[in-house]
Design a protein around this motif. Structure first.
Motif, short mmCIF file in Angstrom:
data_model
loop_
_atom_site.label_atom_id
_atom_site.label_comp_id
_atom_site.label_asym_id
_atom_site.label_seq_id
_atom_site.Cartn_x
_atom_site.Cartn_y
_atom_site.Cartn_z
N THR A 187 17.53 -23.52 27.14
CA THR A 187 16.44 -23.00 27.97
C THR A 187 15.41 -22.39 27.04
OG1 THR A 187 17.23 -20.73 28.19
CG2 THR A 187 18.17 -22.36 29.69
N ASN A 188 14.29 -21.99 27.62
CA ASN A 188 13.23 -21.35 26.83
C ASN A 188 13.26 -19.84 26.98
OD1 ASN A 188 12.40 -21.12 29.46
ND2 ASN A 188 10.29 -21.80 29.09
N ILE A 189 14.46 -19.28 27.16
CA ILE A 189 14.58 -17.84 27.39
C ILE A 189 14.03 -17.02 26.22
CG2 ILE A 189 16.95 -17.70 26.49
CD1 ILE A 189 17.52 -15.67 28.73
N VAL A 190 14.26 -17.49 24.98
CA VAL A 190 13.73 -16.77 23.82
C VAL A 190 12.21 -16.86 23.80
CG1 VAL A 190 13.63 -16.67 21.31
CG2 VAL A 190 15.81 -17.11 22.45
N GLU A 191 11.69 -18.06 24.01
CA GLU A 191 10.25 -18.26 23.96
C GLU A 191 9.53 -17.46 25.04
OE1 GLU A 191 12.31 -21.44 21.86
OE2 GLU A 191 12.57 -20.57 23.86
N THR A 192 10.12 -17.41 26.24
CA THR A 192 9.50 -16.67 27.34
C THR A 192 9.43 -15.18 27.03
OG1 THR A 192 10.28 -18.27 28.98
CG2 THR A 192 9.70 -16.08 29.79
N HIS A 193 10.52 -14.60 26.57
CA HIS A 193 10.53 -13.17 26.25
C HIS A 193 9.66 -12.88 25.03
CE1 HIS A 193 13.87 -12.99 29.08
NE2 HIS A 193 13.80 -11.68 29.02
N MET A 194 9.64 -13.78 24.06
CA MET A 194 8.80 -13.58 22.88
C MET A 194 7.32 -13.60 23.25
SD MET A 194 9.20 -12.90 19.66
CE MET A 194 10.82 -13.51 19.19
N SER A 195 6.96 -14.46 24.20
CA SER A 195 5.56 -14.52 24.65
C SER A 195 5.14 -13.20 25.30
CB SER A 195 5.39 -15.68 25.64
OG SER A 195 4.08 -15.71 26.17
N ARG A 196 6.02 -12.64 26.12
CA ARG A 196 5.71 -11.35 26.77
C ARG A 196 5.62 -10.23 25.74
NH1 ARG A 196 10.31 -12.01 31.45
NH2 ARG A 196 9.31 -13.66 32.65
#
Length: 224
Positions: A187-196
């Protein structure tokens, strides 16, 4: 520990309550999501235990609302839904850990103790990287003297980058250290949280403190 259990299953709630009280913990029980959320917001708890499938308010929504209000109390989510996708959703809403029913009481106790340590009972310390300041005890962050309010996962992401400032931190390492995944959930869970995290850190600044190393991971700039 001072604990709050939000669980509508009376038999399960009694089982957990009796076991934790016997261990010497201070425990409150809320049978539904709305009153449970009110108690979580009003009380000072070391850990909040939330059933995911509450009849009036889904546990995921409860945690999202708790985090939206700025509450960083560690949350352990209980659920009968044990697929990887379900775990990702549960952790993505802001929960700190996820335990699938049925479970051994010894495992629940161990996870609660680990969450309480991460929630602030360990000795904190100040860290500085350029204009960035991070207080692990208070779980507070500043950039150029401006307070940056982060959600728990965002803070843990930043903490991992600060600990390795100037060096690349791989995506796999972040999954293991922040979400405790020893596998790639695809999933893109790391990318999503990193973007925030980036949006909050970089607000009002032209310089991005976090560099993406394509195909490898992320690096915190030491000159920002």
């Amino acid at each position: 520990m001072r604990l709050l259990l939000i669980e509508d299953d009376v038999e399960m709630a009694c089982f957990i309550r009796d076991a934790l009280l016997e261990e010497g913990h201070d425990l409150e029980v809320a049978p539904l999501g709305e009153p449970g959320l009110a108690r979580a917001e009003a009380g000072k708890f070391d850990v909040v235990i939330v059933d995911r499938l509450l009849p009036d308010l889904p546990g995921t929504v409860l945690v999202e609302r708790l985090r939206a209000g700025g509450d960083v109390t560690p949350v352990l989510m209980l659920t009968a839904l044990g697929s990887i996708e379900d775990r990702v959703v549960g952790l993505g809403c802001g929960a700190d850990d996820y335990l699938v029913k049925p479970f051994a009481m010894a495992e629940l106790s161990a996870r609660l103790a680990a969450l309480a340590r991460r929630g602030g009972t360990i000795i904190g310390e100040l860290a500085s990287v350029g204009a960035l300041r991070l207080d692990r005890l208070k779980r507070e962050v500043w950039r150029d003297g401006r307070r940056v309010v982060l959600q728990p996962r965002e803070f843990e992401l930043l903490d991992q980058l600060v600990r390795q400032a100037g060096r690349v931190v791989s995506r796999a390492m972040l999954l293991e250290q922040v979400w405790h995944f020893h596998f790639d959930p695809q999933t893109n869970i790391v990318e999503t949280h990193m973007s925030r995290l980036r949006q909050k850190l970089n607000a009002g600044s032209d310089q991005d403190l976090i560099q993406t190393v394509r195909g490898v991971g992320y690096r915190l700039r030491t000159d920002g």
